[in-house]
Scaffold this motif. Structure first.
Motif, short mmCIF file in Angstrom:
data_model
loop_
_atom_site.label_atom_id
_atom_site.label_comp_id
_atom_site.label_asym_id
_atom_site.label_seq_id
_atom_site.Cartn_x
_atom_site.Cartn_y
_atom_site.Cartn_z
N HIS A 1 57.27 22.24 38.01
CA HIS A 1 57.85 22.75 36.68
C HIS A 1 57.34 21.92 35.52
CE1 HIS A 1 60.73 24.17 33.65
NE2 HIS A 1 60.38 25.33 34.06
N HIS A 2 57.42 20.60 35.88
CA HIS A 2 57.34 19.75 34.76
C HIS A 2 55.94 19.85 34.24
CE1 HIS A 2 57.40 16.02 32.49
NE2 HIS A 2 56.22 15.65 33.08
N TYR A 3 54.84 20.01 35.33
CA TYR A 3 53.54 20.32 34.79
C TYR A 3 52.96 21.49 34.70
CZ TYR A 3 53.25 15.24 35.69
OH TYR A 3 53.40 13.86 35.94
N TYR A 4 53.60 22.51 35.23
CA TYR A 4 52.77 24.00 35.05
C TYR A 4 53.98 24.88 34.80
CZ TYR A 4 48.85 21.84 37.03
OH TYR A 4 47.88 20.93 37.58
N GLY A 5 55.32 24.59 34.45
CA GLY A 5 56.14 25.40 34.10
C GLY A 5 56.46 26.58 35.39
N ASN A 6 56.75 27.91 34.99
CA ASN A 6 56.69 28.97 35.94
C ASN A 6 55.36 29.60 36.23
OD1 ASN A 6 59.07 28.03 37.17
ND2 ASN A 6 60.30 29.44 35.76
N ALA A 7 54.14 29.32 35.66
CA ALA A 7 52.81 29.85 35.63
C ALA A 7 52.41 29.81 37.08
CB ALA A 7 52.15 29.30 34.63
N VAL A 8 51.74 30.98 37.43
CA VAL A 8 50.98 30.97 38.72
C VAL A 8 49.70 31.42 38.47
CG1 VAL A 8 50.66 31.98 40.93
CG2 VAL A 8 53.15 31.61 39.95
N LYS A 9 48.60 30.53 38.82
CA LYS A 9 47.31 30.86 38.62
C LYS A 9 46.63 31.58 39.77
CE LYS A 9 42.93 28.82 37.14
NZ LYS A 9 42.53 27.65 36.29
N LEU A 10 45.98 32.72 39.66
CA LEU A 10 45.41 33.76 40.56
C LEU A 10 44.04 33.28 40.71
CD1 LEU A 10 46.95 37.10 39.79
CD2 LEU A 10 47.81 35.18 41.02
N ASN A 11 43.35 33.06 41.82
CA ASN A 11 41.98 32.85 42.28
C ASN A 11 41.69 33.99 43.23
OD1 ASN A 11 41.52 29.61 41.74
ND2 ASN A 11 43.57 30.19 41.97
N MET A 12 40.39 34.39 43.05
CA MET A 12 39.61 35.39 43.92
C MET A 12 38.45 35.03 44.27
SD MET A 12 38.56 39.41 42.75
CE MET A 12 36.72 38.80 42.75
N ILE A 13 38.24 35.47 45.78
CA ILE A 13 36.97 35.31 46.56
C ILE A 13 35.89 36.10 46.51
CG2 ILE A 13 36.07 34.29 48.53
CD1 ILE A 13 38.27 32.96 49.29
N LEU A 14 34.77 36.00 46.31
CA LEU A 14 33.71 36.74 46.93
C LEU A 14 32.76 36.14 47.85
CD1 LEU A 14 32.14 39.65 46.18
CD2 LEU A 14 30.50 38.29 44.85
N ASN A 15 32.91 36.86 49.06
CA ASN A 15 32.15 36.27 49.99
C ASN A 15 30.71 36.79 49.86
OD1 ASN A 15 31.42 35.21 52.58
ND2 ASN A 15 32.43 36.54 53.78
N ALA A 16 29.86 36.09 49.02
CA ALA A 16 28.79 36.45 48.55
C ALA A 16 27.53 36.40 49.80
CB ALA A 16 28.40 35.54 47.21
N LYS A 17 27.75 35.61 50.64
CA LYS A 17 26.64 35.37 51.77
C LYS A 17 27.54 35.03 52.91
CE LYS A 17 23.03 32.51 53.53
NZ LYS A 17 22.06 31.30 53.22
N SER A 18 27.46 36.01 53.75
CA SER A 18 28.47 35.92 55.27
C SER A 18 27.42 35.64 56.48
CB SER A 18 29.01 37.07 55.17
OG SER A 18 30.08 37.35 56.28
N GLY A 19 28.12 34.97 57.24
CA GLY A 19 27.79 34.78 58.88
C GLY A 19 26.31 33.82 58.86
N LEU A 20 25.73 33.90 60.14
CA LEU A 20 24.42 33.39 60.17
C LEU A 20 24.67 31.56 60.05
CD1 LEU A 20 22.24 35.92 59.30
CD2 LEU A 20 23.09 35.48 61.49
N CYS A 21 25.61 31.03 59.86
CA CYS A 21 25.76 29.54 59.63
C CYS A 21 25.57 28.86 60.76
CB CYS A 21 27.18 29.21 58.97
SG CYS A 21 27.33 27.62 58.39
N ALA A 22 24.54 27.75 60.60
CA ALA A 22 24.44 26.95 61.66
C ALA A 22 25.32 25.80 62.00
CB ALA A 22 22.77 26.11 61.51
N GLU A 23 26.33 25.30 61.11
CA GLU A 23 27.28 24.36 61.37
C GLU A 23 28.07 24.98 62.25
OE1 GLU A 23 27.00 21.49 58.98
OE2 GLU A 23 25.11 22.56 59.07
N ASP A 24 28.74 23.99 62.92
CA ASP A 24 29.82 24.24 64.17
C ASP A 24 31.18 23.92 63.90
OD1 ASP A 24 29.89 21.67 64.33
OD2 ASP A 24 29.08 21.37 66.13
N CYS A 25 31.79 24.36 62.74
CA CYS A 25 33.00 24.11 62.29
C CYS A 25 34.15 24.99 63.37
CB CYS A 25 33.08 24.55 60.88
SG CYS A 25 32.25 23.65 59.71
N GLY A 26 35.06 24.27 63.70
CA GLY A 26 35.71 24.87 64.91
C GLY A 26 36.67 26.14 64.40
#
Length: 333
Positions: free
Chosen positions: A41-66
């Motif tokens: 509250h000291h730094y942000y009061g009662n404001a809530v910031k909204l964020n939205m994701i666009l999955n702009a490229k999906s799948g086929l990732c060569a990384e192995d994140c569990g």
């Protein structure tokens, strides 16, 4: 012990004190939330910031994140498609504006973007900024180069997300195809090009309390402006499909820790909040000042209307970035 006043006066918790926060008895959880709320509250009061994701490229990732359903190492059946066209990127921004979203996040699967992919994103960003200059744009494209960072900055990208995800000690248990330092280097490249750094974590992957404390301090050291705190939403077919380590109170203690260690930063309760916090979701906004609305990458969020109702019921308000849209407009993302 309550830390709010000390923290707001510049005090940094010791690692022992931070561990005590995580180990707060459930019977003391409301006192801990109140402590974190005083700072929020000291730094942000009662404001809530909204964020939205666009999955702009999906799948086929060569990384192995569990944790990730988009890895080729996982058998999840997630959607697979190349980077969407510029029109789709702009349409996503329009949906964000119409939903009073402050930050629009363009996310790509994969280890790193090609220069052609960066050019497509930057062309779209230029168009979006010409239409909606107050909309913050966050790019999440993977490991990046100095030249790509400069292109993103020149186009108007405000923020770049690259999560550390876990502690340096536990990193190799999560992924083997890139290093912890690879991730930190990308964050530092973005900072050097004056792009706001967004970096966060995923909790519930088997890490210890000490790991979580070290994550919070690592992000303090990195000086991330925005810290998404994700809670593992285990996806069938991934390495961590059977992990189920979190309770709603555990999640609240983790959020409180990140607020106490990074008091001035945007703390975002992120992926997995719906399935892990469950009926205690509203309490998280007494600690965090930011959430995602809509769906995530390969998992669903709750209906937008439920998020807006939760914010209203708490007596909080949406931080709108001075949009020139009718605040009564709430479209489905």
């Amino acid at each position: 012990m309550q830390y709010a006043e000390k923290v707001m006066n510049g005090y940094t918790l010791t690692k022992e004190e931070a561990l005590n926060v995580l180990q707060t008895p459930d019977s003391k959880i409301l006192a801990l939330i109140d402590d974190a709320y005083q700072i929020r509250h000291h730094y942000y009061g009662n404001a809530v910031k909204l964020n939205m994701i666009l999955n702009a490229k999906s799948g086929l990732c060569a990384e192995d994140c569990g944790y990730c359903g988009q890895s080729v190492k996982a058998d999840t059946g997630c959607s697979q498609y190349a980077l969407v066209d510029e029109e789709k990127l702009i349409e996503g921004a329009e949906a964000a504006v119409n939903n009073q979203v402050g930050t629009y996040c363009i996310v790509m699967s994969g280890r790193k973007p090609t220069n052609r992919e960066v050019d497509r994103v930057t062309d779209a960003v230029k168009s979006i900024k010409s239409l909606h200059p107050s909309l913050k744009i966050c790019a999440c494209l993977g490991l990046s180069t100095e030249d790509q960072a400069q292109k993103l900055k020149d186009a108007g990208v405000d923020r770049y997300n690259h999560n550390i995800n876990t502690s340096e000690r536990y990193h190799d248990e999560v992924v083997s195809t890139h290093s912890y330092q690879d991730r930190v280097k990308t964050i530092e490249i973005m900072k050097a090009h004056h792009i706001s750094p967004c970096s966060g974590v995923i909790c519930g992957m088997g890490e210890t309390d000490e790991d979580i404390v070290n994550m919070a301090f690592a992000l303090k050291e990195i000086d991330a402006d925005s810290i998404p705190v994700n809670f593992l939403h285990a996806i069938k077919g991934t390495k961590f499909q059977d992990k189920d380590e979190l309770t709603p109170n555990r999640c609240l203690k983790i959020l409180a820790l990140f607020r106490l260690i990074n008091p001035t930063k945007e703390i975002r309760v992120s992926g997995g909040r719906e399935v892990n916090l469950r009926s205690l979701q509203p309490l998280s906004l007494y600690i965090a000042n930011s959430i995602f609305v809509g769906d995530y990458l390969v998992t669903n969020g709750q209906p937008n209307e439920e998020d807006y109702q939760m914010i209203q019921d708490l007596g909080f308000e949406i931080e709108t970035n001075a949009f020139h849209t009718d605040p009564s407009i709430v479209k489905t993302l």
